[in-house]
Design a protein around this motif. Structure first.
Motif, short mmCIF file in Angstrom:
data_model
loop_
_atom_site.label_atom_id
_atom_site.label_comp_id
_atom_site.label_asym_id
_atom_site.label_seq_id
_atom_site.Cartn_x
_atom_site.Cartn_y
_atom_site.Cartn_z
N LEU A 104 28.19 44.67 37.87
CA LEU A 104 29.47 44.22 37.31
C LEU A 104 30.51 45.33 37.48
O LEU A 104 31.67 45.05 37.83
CB LEU A 104 29.29 43.89 35.83
N THR A 105 30.13 46.58 37.26
CA THR A 105 31.05 47.70 37.42
C THR A 105 31.53 47.82 38.85
O THR A 105 32.69 48.14 39.11
CB THR A 105 30.38 49.01 36.98
N LEU A 106 30.63 47.56 39.79
CA LEU A 106 31.00 47.58 41.20
C LEU A 106 32.17 46.63 41.47
O LEU A 106 33.16 47.00 42.11
CB LEU A 106 29.78 47.17 42.04
N ILE A 107 32.07 45.40 40.96
CA ILE A 107 33.13 44.42 41.16
C ILE A 107 34.35 44.75 40.31
O ILE A 107 35.50 44.58 40.74
CB ILE A 107 32.60 43.01 40.86
N ALA A 108 34.12 45.26 39.10
CA ALA A 108 35.24 45.60 38.20
C ALA A 108 36.11 46.71 38.79
O ALA A 108 37.33 46.73 38.59
CB ALA A 108 34.72 46.01 36.83
N HIS A 109 35.49 47.66 39.51
CA HIS A 109 36.25 48.72 40.18
C HIS A 109 37.20 48.12 41.21
O HIS A 109 38.38 48.49 41.28
CB HIS A 109 35.27 49.70 40.84
N GLU A 110 36.70 47.19 42.00
CA GLU A 110 37.55 46.56 43.02
C GLU A 110 38.61 45.66 42.37
O GLU A 110 39.73 45.57 42.86
CB GLU A 110 36.71 45.77 44.01
N TYR A 111 38.24 44.98 41.29
CA TYR A 111 39.21 44.14 40.58
C TYR A 111 40.35 45.01 40.04
O TYR A 111 41.50 44.57 39.96
CB TYR A 111 38.53 43.39 39.45
N ALA A 112 40.03 46.25 39.68
CA ALA A 112 41.07 47.16 39.19
C ALA A 112 42.10 47.44 40.28
O ALA A 112 43.29 47.62 39.99
CB ALA A 112 40.43 48.46 38.71
N HIS A 113 41.67 47.47 41.54
CA HIS A 113 42.64 47.66 42.63
C HIS A 113 43.59 46.47 42.73
O HIS A 113 44.77 46.62 43.02
CB HIS A 113 41.91 47.86 43.96
N TYR A 114 43.07 45.28 42.47
CA TYR A 114 43.92 44.08 42.41
C TYR A 114 44.95 44.22 41.29
O TYR A 114 46.13 43.89 41.47
CB TYR A 114 43.02 42.85 42.20
#
Length: 314
Positions: A202-212
């Motif tokens: 989940l953190t992996l995806i949350a990091h990329e979502y933060a770039h969004y």
């Protein structure tokens, strides 16, 4: 013309439109590259095992943004006026990270949960953008190398004695689309003691979502302009690194909002994903520090890496 549709996961050529939740897309070989602000951002892990070191938990709070930066920039962005998101009830499904079939419902659910987490902050900014696609790509491409000056290379054009260890891209963000590299995550999972801990992925995806989130808040655009204005590769790399560390911090905010309140679980996340020092992503100590600071954050200003002292963004 791109009308928002994507090829069929079944491979029969029929268009599939994914709206409001994460999209699943099976593509070719995943491209491996060092993150570049705006053009493409990625979460990297070293290919070699890195021993865990004790964490310095000194907090980089009480920042002082540059006095000459205009409001709306990377250090004085209105995003920092927002409170941390409220806790939401969005159960995350179990995941076998070695199974493509298990990843499909996982990214679909996680994408939707992160949309719910960050919607209020975007609305505070007057933004109601389309949520990002979250896609899956099979395979793993050639490893990337980070050179001592923060530039990138490949196995065929490494920079000799200044080259650091090889890194693999686990996931990347590019203008409204998050891509999870299945070949990379399955390789990492095979070497991890806690690969079944859903909070890691989940953190992996949350990091990329933060770039969004950064992109829609105008942070990435401003940071990119600062990179272009400097003649110093070292300064440009530091600006890029501040963006990546901020994404770690915002991922920590999302973890707390989604109900991950056990410190042992967060310790597993930091050990599994944030080991190794990277010129563009920061030292392992700072990556862990910023994720933990986000997890403890009181307002999103606690994630203002662009106003942090240099020691906290190395």
């Amino acid at each position: 013309m791109d009308d928002g549709s994507r090829g069929s996961p079944a491979g029969d050529g029929s268009p599939v439109r994914w709206r409001g939740r994460a999209a699943l897309l099976w593509g070719g070989l995943g491209a491996f590259s060092i993150a570049v602000v705006v053009a493409g951002l990625a979460l990297l892990v070293p290919t070699a095992n890195v021993a865990s070191t004790p964490q310095d938990t000194t907090s980089p709070r009480d920042f002082a943004p540059a006095a000459d930066e205009a409001p709306g920039g990377s250090a004085r962005n209105p995003l920092y006026d927002s409170s941390v998101p409220d806790a939401i009830d969005c159960p995350i499904p179990n995941l076998d990270p070695r199974s493509r079939e298990s990843w499909e419902p996982f990214v679909d659910r996680v994408g939707g949960c992160l949309e719910d987490v960050w919607r209020p902050a975007l609305e505070d900014l007057g933004e109601v953008p389309e949520p990002p696609l979250v896609t899956l790509e099979e395979g793993a491409g050639p490893q990337a190398q980070e050179n001592g000056d923060g530039t990138e290379g490949t196995d065929s054009d490494a920079a000799g004695p200044t080259a650091e260890e090889n890194w693999q891209t686990l996931a990347s963000y590019h203008h409204g689309e998050i891509t999870v590299m299945l070949g990379s995550v399955t390789s990492l999972a095979a070497a991890m003691a806690d690969s079944d801990e859903e909070a890691v992925w989940l953190t992996l995806i949350a990091h990329e979502y933060a770039h969004y989130l950064q992109e829609n808040a105008g942070i990435l655009e401003h940071a990119w302009s600062l990179e272009q204005e400097t003649d110093s590769e070292e300064e440009a790399t530091e600006i890029r690194r501040r963006g990546e560390l901020q994404a770690d911090c915002l991922a920590g905010v999302a973890l707390r909002s989604l109900g991950y309140e056990d410190e042992a679980t967060i310790a597993t996340v930091t050990t599994s994903l944030l080991g190794g020092d990277s010129p563009t992503h920061g030292s392992s100590d700072n990556r862990r520090r910023w994720l933990m600071l986000g997890w403890h954050a009181e307002t999103l200003s606690d994630c203002n890496t662009y106003a942090a002292e240099p020691d906290f963004v190395r």
